[in-house]
Design a protein around this motif. Structure first.
Motif, PDB file in Angstrom:
ATOM      1  N   CYS A 117      38.103  -0.106  62.534  1.00 36.16           N
ATOM      2  CA  CYS A 117      39.017   0.849  61.932  1.00 36.16           C
ATOM      3  C   CYS A 117      39.084   0.478  60.457  1.00 36.16           C
ATOM      4  CB  CYS A 117      40.398   0.778  62.572  1.00 36.16           C
ATOM      5  SG  CYS A 117      41.577   1.939  61.862  1.00 36.16           S
ATOM      6  N   VAL A 118      38.504   1.314  59.610  1.00 31.39           N
ATOM      7  CA  VAL A 118      38.450   1.057  58.176  1.00 31.39           C
ATOM      8  C   VAL A 118      39.693   1.673  57.541  1.00 31.39           C
ATOM      9  CG1 VAL A 118      37.138   1.375  56.049  1.00 31.39           C
ATOM     10  CG2 VAL A 118      35.936   1.112  58.240  1.00 31.39           C
ATOM     11  N   VAL A 119      40.417   0.868  56.782  1.00 34.31           N
ATOM     12  CA  VAL A 119      41.678   1.327  56.208  1.00 34.31           C
ATOM     13  C   VAL A 119      41.657   1.095  54.705  1.00 34.31           C
ATOM     14  CG1 VAL A 119      44.187   1.151  56.269  1.00 34.31           C
ATOM     15  CG2 VAL A 119      42.858   0.692  58.348  1.00 34.31           C
ATOM     16  N   GLN A 120      41.740   2.169  53.944  1.00 31.00           N
ATOM     17  CA  GLN A 120      41.844   2.060  52.489  1.00 31.00           C
ATOM     18  C   GLN A 120      43.325   2.026  52.121  1.00 31.00           C
ATOM     19  OE1 GLN A 120      40.026   5.197  50.206  1.00 31.00           O
ATOM     20  NE2 GLN A 120      40.194   4.069  48.288  1.00 31.00           N
ATOM     21  N   LEU A 121      43.733   0.962  51.438  1.00 32.30           N
ATOM     22  CA  LEU A 121      45.128   0.791  51.056  1.00 32.30           C
ATOM     23  C   LEU A 121      45.324   1.091  49.571  1.00 32.30           C
ATOM     24  CD1 LEU A 121      46.030  -2.405  53.120  1.00 32.30           C
ATOM     25  CD2 LEU A 121      46.485  -0.012  53.667  1.00 32.30           C
ATOM     26  N   ALA A 122      46.585   1.285  49.205  1.00 31.92           N
ATOM     27  CA  ALA A 122      46.907   1.734  47.851  1.00 31.92           C
ATOM     28  C   ALA A 122      46.570   0.690  46.789  1.00 31.92           C
ATOM     29  CB  ALA A 122      48.381   2.117  47.775  1.00 31.92           C
ATOM     30  N   GLY A 123      46.556  -0.576  47.154  1.00 31.77           N
ATOM     31  CA  GLY A 123      46.268  -1.610  46.169  1.00 31.77           C
ATOM     32  C   GLY A 123      46.066  -2.960  46.819  1.00 31.77           C
ATOM     33  N   ARG A 124      45.654  -3.917  45.999  1.00 32.36           N
ATOM     34  CA  ARG A 124      45.384  -5.275  46.493  1.00 32.36           C
ATOM     35  C   ARG A 124      46.632  -5.912  47.089  1.00 32.36           C
ATOM     36  NH1 ARG A 124      41.847  -9.903  43.507  1.00 32.36           N
ATOM     37  NH2 ARG A 124      42.747 -11.726  44.515  1.00 32.36           N
ATOM     38  N   GLU A 125      47.778  -5.633  46.484  1.00 31.89           N
ATOM     39  CA  GLU A 125      49.031  -6.212  46.977  1.00 31.89           C
ATOM     40  C   GLU A 125      49.303  -5.772  48.405  1.00 31.89           C
ATOM     41  OE1 GLU A 125      53.152  -6.091  48.127  1.00 31.89           O
ATOM     42  OE2 GLU A 125      52.018  -4.315  47.521  1.00 31.89           O
ATOM     43  N   ALA A 126      49.001  -4.519  48.722  1.00 35.73           N
ATOM     44  CA  ALA A 126      49.207  -4.020  50.082  1.00 35.73           C
ATOM     45  C   ALA A 126      48.243  -4.694  51.055  1.00 35.73           C
ATOM     46  CB  ALA A 126      49.039  -2.504  50.116  1.00 35.73           C
ATOM     47  N   VAL A 127      47.016  -4.953  50.619  1.00 35.54           N
ATOM     48  CA  VAL A 127      46.047  -5.655  51.468  1.00 35.54           C
ATOM     49  C   VAL A 127      46.573  -7.046  51.813  1.00 35.54           C
ATOM     50  CG1 VAL A 127      43.709  -6.595  51.608  1.00 35.54           C
ATOM     51  CG2 VAL A 127      44.088  -4.361  50.550  1.00 35.54           C
ATOM     52  N   ASP A 128      47.093  -7.752  50.827  1.00 31.00           N
ATOM     53  CA  ASP A 128      47.607  -9.097  51.069  1.00 31.00           C
ATOM     54  C   ASP A 128      48.875  -9.088  51.924  1.00 31.00           C
ATOM     55  OD1 ASP A 128      45.640 -10.515  49.790  1.00 31.00           O
ATOM     56  OD2 ASP A 128      46.720 -10.710  47.897  1.00 31.00           O
ATOM     57  N   ARG A 129      49.646  -8.015  51.841  1.00 31.11           N
ATOM     58  CA  ARG A 129      50.911  -7.930  52.567  1.00 31.11           C
ATOM     59  C   ARG A 129      50.728  -7.556  54.035  1.00 31.11           C
ATOM     60  NH1 ARG A 129      54.008  -3.383  52.037  1.00 31.11           N
ATOM     61  NH2 ARG A 129      52.952  -2.952  50.070  1.00 31.11           N
ATOM     62  N   ALA A 130      49.585  -7.009  54.388  1.00 24.89           N
ATOM     63  CA  ALA A 130      49.362  -6.526  55.755  1.00 24.89           C
ATOM     64  C   ALA A 130      49.417  -7.667  56.773  1.00 24.89           C
ATOM     65  CB  ALA A 130      48.022  -5.820  55.844  1.00 24.89           C
ATOM     66  N   VAL A 131      50.076  -7.399  57.895  1.00 19.22           N
ATOM     67  CA  VAL A 131      50.138  -8.331  59.020  1.00 19.22           C
ATOM     68  C   VAL A 131      49.917  -7.515  60.291  1.00 19.22           C
ATOM     69  CG1 VAL A 131      51.555  -9.945  60.336  1.00 19.22           C
ATOM     70  CG2 VAL A 131      51.775  -9.848  57.838  1.00 19.22           C
ATOM     71  N   LEU A 132      48.913  -7.872  61.069  1.00 16.20           N
ATOM     72  CA  LEU A 132      48.651  -7.139  62.298  1.00 16.20           C
ATOM     73  C   LEU A 132      49.733  -7.452  63.330  1.00 16.20           C
ATOM     74  CD1 LEU A 132      46.682  -5.228  63.778  1.00 16.20           C
ATOM     75  CD2 LEU A 132      45.517  -7.266  64.641  1.00 16.20           C
ATOM     76  N   ASP A 133      50.439  -6.426  63.769  1.00 11.29           N
ATOM     77  CA  ASP A 133      51.477  -6.578  64.787  1.00 11.29           C
ATOM     78  C   ASP A 133      50.787  -6.662  66.143  1.00 11.29           C
ATOM     79  OD1 ASP A 133      53.436  -6.127  66.759  1.00 11.29           O
ATOM     80  OD2 ASP A 133      54.680  -4.964  65.380  1.00 11.29           O
ATOM     81  N   ARG A 134      50.684  -7.870  66.680  1.00  7.85           N
ATOM     82  CA  ARG A 134      49.912  -8.062  67.913  1.00  7.85           C
ATOM     83  C   ARG A 134      50.533  -7.326  69.105  1.00  7.85           C
ATOM     84  NH1 ARG A 134      46.141 -12.311  67.715  1.00  7.85           N
ATOM     85  NH2 ARG A 134      45.649 -11.716  69.861  1.00  7.85           N
ATOM     86  N   ASN A 135      51.862  -7.235  69.166  1.00  9.87           N
ATOM     87  CA  ASN A 135      52.492  -6.516  70.271  1.00  9.87           C
ATOM     88  C   ASN A 135      52.162  -5.034  70.214  1.00  9.87           C
ATOM     89  OD1 ASN A 135      53.723  -8.819  71.388  1.00  9.87           O
ATOM     90  ND2 ASN A 135      55.526  -8.607  70.079  1.00  9.87           N
ATOM     91  N   ALA A 136      52.274  -4.449  69.008  1.00  9.11           N
ATOM     92  CA  ALA A 136      51.942  -3.035  68.851  1.00  9.11           C
ATOM     93  C   ALA A 136      50.454  -2.801  69.084  1.00  9.11           C
ATOM     94  CB  ALA A 136      52.345  -2.561  67.453  1.00  9.11           C
ATOM     95  N   TRP A 137      49.630  -3.728  68.609  1.00  8.03           N
ATOM     96  CA  TRP A 137      48.175  -3.604  68.792  1.00  8.03           C
ATOM     97  C   TRP A 137      47.814  -3.661  70.277  1.00  8.03           C
ATOM     98  CZ3 TRP A 137      44.639  -7.350  70.626  1.00  8.03           C
ATOM     99  CH2 TRP A 137      43.287  -7.035  70.425  1.00  8.03           C
ATOM    100  N   ASN A 138      48.425  -4.574  71.020  1.00 10.42           N
ATOM    101  CA  ASN A 138      48.159  -4.673  72.459  1.00 10.42           C
ATOM    102  C   ASN A 138      48.572  -3.397  73.187  1.00 10.42           C
ATOM    103  OD1 ASN A 138      46.928  -7.210  72.994  1.00 10.42           O
ATOM    104  ND2 ASN A 138      48.865  -8.239  72.574  1.00 10.42           N
ATOM    105  N   ALA A 139      49.674  -2.809  72.745  1.00 11.06           N
ATOM    106  CA  ALA A 139      50.161  -1.595  73.396  1.00 11.06           C
ATOM    107  C   ALA A 139      49.292  -0.388  73.077  1.00 11.06           C
ATOM    108  CB  ALA A 139      51.603  -1.323  72.954  1.00 11.06           C
ATOM    109  N   LYS A 140      48.682  -0.366  71.890  1.00 12.09           N
ATOM    110  CA  LYS A 140      47.945   0.816  71.432  1.00 12.09           C
ATOM    111  C   LYS A 140      46.427   0.671  71.482  1.00 12.09           C
ATOM    112  CE  LYS A 140      51.538   3.302  70.059  1.00 12.09           C
ATOM    113  NZ  LYS A 140      51.840   4.631  70.641  1.00 12.09           N
ATOM    114  N   ARG A 141      45.912  -0.531  71.749  1.00  9.83           N
ATOM    115  CA  ARG A 141      44.475  -0.757  71.611  1.00  9.83           C
ATOM    116  C   ARG A 141      43.637   0.138  72.506  1.00  9.83           C
ATOM    117  NH1 ARG A 141      42.581  -6.581  73.817  1.00  9.83           N
ATOM    118  NH2 ARG A 141      40.591  -5.570  73.384  1.00  9.83           N
ATOM    119  N   LYS A 142      44.169   0.514  73.658  1.00  8.02           N
ATOM    120  CA  LYS A 142      43.409   1.394  74.557  1.00  8.02           C
ATOM    121  C   LYS A 142      43.203   2.782  73.951  1.00  8.02           C
ATOM    122  CE  LYS A 142      47.418   2.962  77.295  1.00  8.02           C
ATOM    123  NZ  LYS A 142      48.411   2.338  76.408  1.00  8.02           N
ATOM    124  N   ASP A 143      44.049   3.141  72.988  1.00 15.38           N
ATOM    125  CA  ASP A 143      43.931   4.442  72.333  1.00 15.38           C
ATOM    126  C   ASP A 143      43.079   4.376  71.063  1.00 15.38           C
ATOM    127  OD1 ASP A 143      45.690   5.541  74.238  1.00 15.38           O
ATOM    128  OD2 ASP A 143      47.419   4.859  73.079  1.00 15.38           O
TER     129      ASP A 143
END
Length: 294
Positions: free
Chosen positions: A162-188
């Motif tokens: 899943c390729v995600v273009q973010l608004a800036g470098r600061e947003a890239v550094d701020r991103a944290v993958l929510d493992r609970n949400a990812w586990n719930a949605k990964r099948k989709d």
């Protein structure tokens, strides 16, 4: 017990201890599938490769690529790093072919003292589904605001992202993958792995991070397969008609393992070809691992 030789290298490394670590077992004959997977888990690097005799004698070698949790049909930093190790250990500079599960991969190697430049070329089309994830979903999974998401799409050149273009470098550094949400949605999700980047591909150096928890890699310092998916899918978005897109990707900075990946692709009549990804490899050392006989 059998003893198997391995080399430790840093791939896409501009500094001695930068880049993405790789273990290369230079002669894996005698290792079972289970043993290879167990060794990759033991090494606990993003990937470990196992070199075997080529099926076609005109090729240099067959390689198998494992993360700590799964075997991959193709991956970029293991391809570049294994080519560099084989070049340094006797194949020398020049062009040769590595056999991978995805098919034959042509590599170019240039020896530069303790650094080796290697580049692979892949000509398979970029795969993608007929839909894209919503910005709201991506923002939720990455613990970001929806306004941080400039665009998101799926792309694969053997490993789906899943390729995600973010608004800036600061947003890239701020991103944290929510493992609970990812586990719930990964099948989709068409792709469970995330490549985040910021920058304008037509004029700027890109800044990226990559998360692949499904492969046992929370964050990867440098990801060649993601670079292929990125440059190939971007080309379809920014190259009008025939042309060429070349990008430089800075990855691993947030992790303290700065990596530099060079990627390019040709576009003819809207179709991508000659996707090339490469960089420098630094070989750090070597050793042997004792494995129980099968």
């Amino acid at each position: 017990m059998q003893s198997f030789h391995f080399v430790i290298a840093n791939v896409f490394a501009e500094t001695h201890f930068g880049g993405n670590q790789l273990a290369v077992f230079t002669d894996a004959r005698g290792l079972s599938d289970l043993a290879m997977q167990s060794i990759a888990k033991q090494m606990n690097l993003s990937e470990t490769t196992f070199v075997l005799p080529a099926r076609d004698k005109v090729n240099a070698a067959k390689i198998r690529i494992f993360t700590p949790q799964a075997e991959l049909p193709f991956a970029g930093h293991p391809t570049v790093g294994t080519a560099a190790v084989l070049g340094q250990r006797g194949l020398g500079a020049g062009q040769f072919v590595l056999e991978e599960a995805i098919g034959d991969i042509r590599v170019d190697v240039e020896l530069r003292g303790d650094r080796i430049a290697a580049r692979f070329q892949i000509d398979r089309p970029i795969d993608s589904p007929g839909f894209t994830p919503t910005n709201a979903l991506v923002a939720d999974l990455l613990t970001l605001a929806e306004a941080d998401i400039a665009a998101a799409w799926f792309a694969s050149a053997g490993v789906p992202f899943c390729v995600v273009q973010l608004a800036g470098r600061e947003a890239v550094d701020r991103a944290v993958l929510d493992r609970n949400a990812w586990n719930a949605k990964r099948k989709d999700l068409w792709a469970p792995n995330f490549l985040l980047f910021a920058g304008k591909p037509t004029s700027e150096r890109l800044y990226a991070r990559m998360f692949a928890p499904a492969l046992g890699v929370d964050e990867d310092p440098a990801t060649g397969a993601a670079a292929v998916a990125l440059v190939g899918s971007l080309a379809k978005r920014v190259v009008a008609g025939d042309g060429r897109l070349a990008i430089t990707i800075d990855q691993g900075v947030k992790m303290g393992r700065p990596s530099v990946i060079e990627a390019s692709v040709d576009v003819r009549a809207g179709q991508t070809s000659n996707m090339r990804v490469g960089g420098l490899t630094v070989i750090l050392g070597e050793g042997s691992l004792a494995v129980p006989s099968n």
